[in-house]
Motif scaffolding. Sequence first.
Motif, mmCIF file in Angstrom:
data_model
loop_
_atom_site.group_PDB
_atom_site.id
_atom_site.type_symbol
_atom_site.label_atom_id
_atom_site.label_comp_id
_atom_site.label_asym_id
_atom_site.label_seq_id
_atom_site.Cartn_x
_atom_site.Cartn_y
_atom_site.Cartn_z
ATOM 1 N N UNK A 1 9.172 -3.591 -2.290
ATOM 2 C CA UNK A 1 10.739 -3.007 -1.741
ATOM 3 C C UNK A 1 11.860 -2.939 -2.467
ATOM 4 N N UNK A 2 12.007 -3.552 -3.602
ATOM 5 C CA UNK A 2 12.685 -2.843 -4.869
ATOM 6 C C UNK A 2 12.162 -2.081 -5.687
ATOM 7 N N UNK A 3 10.963 -1.363 -5.774
ATOM 8 C CA UNK A 3 10.723 -1.029 -6.245
ATOM 9 C C UNK A 3 10.424 0.330 -5.393
ATOM 10 N N UNK A 4 10.212 0.424 -4.371
ATOM 11 C CA UNK A 4 10.548 1.900 -3.894
ATOM 12 C C UNK A 4 12.197 1.988 -4.623
ATOM 13 N N UNK A 5 13.102 1.764 -3.787
ATOM 14 C CA UNK A 5 14.251 1.571 -4.116
ATOM 15 C C UNK A 5 14.223 2.298 -5.472
ATOM 16 N N UNK A 6 14.098 1.259 -6.631
ATOM 17 C CA UNK A 6 14.414 2.357 -8.199
ATOM 18 C C UNK A 6 13.352 3.774 -8.013
ATOM 19 N N UNK A 7 12.431 3.910 -7.155
ATOM 20 C CA UNK A 7 11.875 5.195 -7.595
ATOM 21 C C UNK A 7 12.394 6.539 -6.825
ATOM 22 N N UNK A 8 13.260 5.972 -5.610
ATOM 23 C CA UNK A 8 13.739 7.037 -4.601
ATOM 24 C C UNK A 8 15.476 6.960 -4.771
ATOM 25 N N UNK A 9 16.125 5.898 -5.976
ATOM 26 C CA UNK A 9 17.655 5.180 -6.902
ATOM 27 C C UNK A 9 18.119 5.328 -5.357
ATOM 28 N N UNK A 10 18.052 4.253 -4.548
ATOM 29 C CA UNK A 10 18.883 4.133 -3.492
ATOM 30 C C UNK A 10 19.626 2.651 -4.146
ATOM 31 N N UNK A 11 20.094 2.737 -4.495
ATOM 32 C CA UNK A 11 21.614 1.770 -4.759
ATOM 33 C C UNK A 11 21.882 0.621 -3.337
ATOM 34 N N UNK A 12 21.776 1.217 -2.982
ATOM 35 C CA UNK A 12 22.762 0.457 -1.472
ATOM 36 C C UNK A 12 21.884 -0.392 -1.372
ATOM 37 N N UNK A 13 20.746 0.451 -0.594
ATOM 38 C CA UNK A 13 19.401 -0.504 -0.445
ATOM 39 C C UNK A 13 18.822 -1.475 -1.063
ATOM 40 N N UNK A 14 18.873 -0.424 -2.307
ATOM 41 C CA UNK A 14 18.883 -1.912 -3.515
ATOM 42 C C UNK A 14 19.191 -3.640 -3.330
ATOM 43 N N UNK A 15 20.924 -2.777 -3.037
ATOM 44 C CA UNK A 15 21.970 -3.762 -3.189
ATOM 45 C C UNK A 15 21.274 -5.317 -1.989
ATOM 46 N N UNK B 1 0.970 -1.360 0.397
ATOM 47 C CA UNK B 1 -0.245 0.358 -0.120
ATOM 48 C C UNK B 1 0.917 1.322 0.003
ATOM 49 N N UNK B 2 1.478 1.253 0.828
ATOM 50 C CA UNK B 2 2.610 2.526 0.660
ATOM 51 C C UNK B 2 3.298 2.386 -0.345
ATOM 52 N N UNK B 3 3.976 1.607 -1.283
ATOM 53 C CA UNK B 3 4.447 1.525 -2.645
ATOM 54 C C UNK B 3 3.321 1.928 -3.975
ATOM 55 N N UNK B 4 2.265 1.413 -3.860
ATOM 56 C CA UNK B 4 1.460 1.790 -4.335
ATOM 57 C C UNK B 4 0.972 3.459 -4.233
ATOM 58 N N UNK B 5 0.759 4.237 -3.735
ATOM 59 C CA UNK B 5 0.987 6.067 -2.934
ATOM 60 C C UNK B 5 1.900 6.774 -2.774
ATOM 61 N N UNK B 6 3.205 5.815 -3.471
ATOM 62 C CA UNK B 6 4.100 6.192 -4.108
ATOM 63 C C UNK B 6 4.817 6.944 -1.897
ATOM 64 N N UNK B 7 4.768 6.257 -1.286
ATOM 65 C CA UNK B 7 5.629 6.932 0.069
ATOM 66 C C UNK B 7 6.517 5.815 0.495
ATOM 67 N N UNK B 8 7.209 5.963 -0.398
ATOM 68 C CA UNK B 8 8.703 5.170 -0.297
ATOM 69 C C UNK B 8 9.031 4.609 0.325
ATOM 70 N N UNK B 9 9.503 6.135 1.666
ATOM 71 C CA UNK B 9 10.538 5.864 2.581
ATOM 72 C C UNK B 9 9.634 5.318 3.540
ATOM 73 N N UNK C 1 15.458 -6.490 -12.196
ATOM 74 C CA UNK C 1 15.737 -5.420 -12.978
ATOM 75 C C UNK C 1 15.650 -3.496 -13.357
ATOM 76 N N UNK C 2 14.128 -4.069 -12.926
ATOM 77 C CA UNK C 2 13.754 -1.917 -13.084
ATOM 78 C C UNK C 2 14.635 -1.558 -11.896
ATOM 79 N N UNK C 3 15.126 -2.376 -10.436
ATOM 80 C CA UNK C 3 15.555 -1.209 -10.038
ATOM 81 C C UNK C 3 16.995 -0.880 -10.473
ATOM 82 N N UNK C 4 17.571 -1.788 -10.851
ATOM 83 C CA UNK C 4 19.298 -0.991 -11.437
ATOM 84 C C UNK C 4 19.255 -0.535 -12.230
ATOM 85 N N UNK C 5 18.057 -0.550 -13.149
ATOM 86 C CA UNK C 5 18.200 0.338 -14.261
ATOM 87 C C UNK C 5 17.628 1.324 -13.816
#
Length: 558
Positions: free
Chosen positions: A460-474, A428-436, A496-500
């Motif tokens: 969670x990976x989608x949130x990292x992609x939208x925040x461009x937080x590579x370290x957290x994504x890894x 729900x947080x992800x769908x509503x853009x509340x990535x943090x 794939x989306x997160x790394x891109x």
Amino acid sequence: MKSKLRSIIDNGGLVFNQNVKITQLGKSGRIHDALKVFEQMTNRNTVTWNSIISVCSKNGRISEARRLFEAMPRKNLVSWNTMLAGYLHNDRVIDAAQLFDEMPQRDLFSWTLMITCYTRNGELEKARYLFDQIPERRSPGCWNAMIAGYAKNGRVGEARILFDEMPVRDLVSWNSMLSGYTMTGEMGLALELFSRMEERDLVSWNLMVQGCVESGDMDSALDYFRRIPNPNVVSWVTIMSGYARVGRVVEARRVFDRMPERNVVSWNAMIAGYCQNFKIDEAVKLFKEMPERNSASWTAMINGYVSVGKLDEAKELLDQMPYENVAAQTALISGYVQNMNMNEARRIFDRIDTRDVVCWNSMIAGYVQCGKMDEAMSLFKQMPRRNLVTRNTMIAGYAQAGQMNEALEIFENMEERNRVTWNSLISGFNQNGLYLDVLRHLASMGREGMKPDQSTFTPCLSACANLATLQMGKQIHHFAMKTGYSSDLFVANALITMYSKCGRVSSAEQVFKDIDGVDLISWNSMIAGYALNGYGKEAIELFNEMESKGLRPDQVTL
């Protein structure tokens, strides 16, 4: 003196007969008549009180049972155990725990009841704590309750450890362990255990047949069935239902016709088999031929009509039922819900006198699906007993409606949460853009000891992609690899989306190459990754490769 003795004997006989009558009325579901006999009795003994408490409990009148228990002039250990068993029968775990704590004395049966109560509710740690606290030598019943609890909750490894530690095993112990293996699909271990059994009964054989049916191995199921010394109705129904489940309805009917004796369960199973395979005309024909019907017969037929969208016929059949049944009514409610006809669903719902939790949840889920959160919340507040499914449904509904404050309020007021609860909130947080908030609650989930799964990793990976937080994504990628979810297609596509989006095209390429069965979303994610990072040539080449493999592009690809 003789007349006084005769009077005592006669009174004792009368009380005995009335006690038997109360029990018999209770077994046939005639709770009002049982209570009437009890109220008219001038002499009652402890057995009388225990009998009426048991009758009320088994017929869902748990509040009435507790009122009688409180009014009882003299309670013995059987009285306390009877009330405890009543709470177990009605899944009232909190009330059972409170009563268990109040008991002036306990026997091994009391401990077994409470352990079973916890295991049925999935509270295995509490059950194990009690098991370890038993002050005297444990009975086989206590061991079996704990083993069955582990097995039914899929924790067969822990069940096996206890099973191996048991000082003396009985047939129930072996069957509980066997049930655990067959339920979890570990048929190799089930076969090994079955071959070691010195004694087997019909339950053992039927478990092996059921296990093979569940794993889709009908040849082995038939082999075990043929080897049963004296198959009973359960054996026949299990093999028949197995054929129906895999779509072999003709063979299921052949088994049905060969049955040496048929009870109402057999007829219901064959009707359900026809309905599962959308052969409604054959189901109707069999339904009309039935020598007797019970509520399950009517419910199976109503479910059949609902499954093929014949709601008018389903409603007509419900109106013809000689008695009201909440399962049949709920089946029709579900049909209306599936067709977004909430007005008709509500009419049926309002007619039901005694609603169970499934009925309430079906109605609430319908309003949630239609986006009518005010109506859903109104029912949620009226619901006498809510369970995890109820609260999870409301959280998901508020998340879909973009009302995350309301979703969070329900979440924070929950005494018990499962993985679905956390996933609903995080998604729900992800769908509503509340990535943090997504990442914050992933951390909280870990602190509470709840393990994530593919439905957690993807948002969670989608949130990292939208925040461009590579370290957290890894870090999440490594966690997914450790837990075995990195190969899941949804997780891989999110990677794939997160790394891109974080500019690491080479990492995205590696994930793409490691996917065993890429789907259209995988191709689109990789093409988008190339395009986003200025790799136009590679994007076109991948598009051409996709077409050469026979995959049709969609609007997203183009």
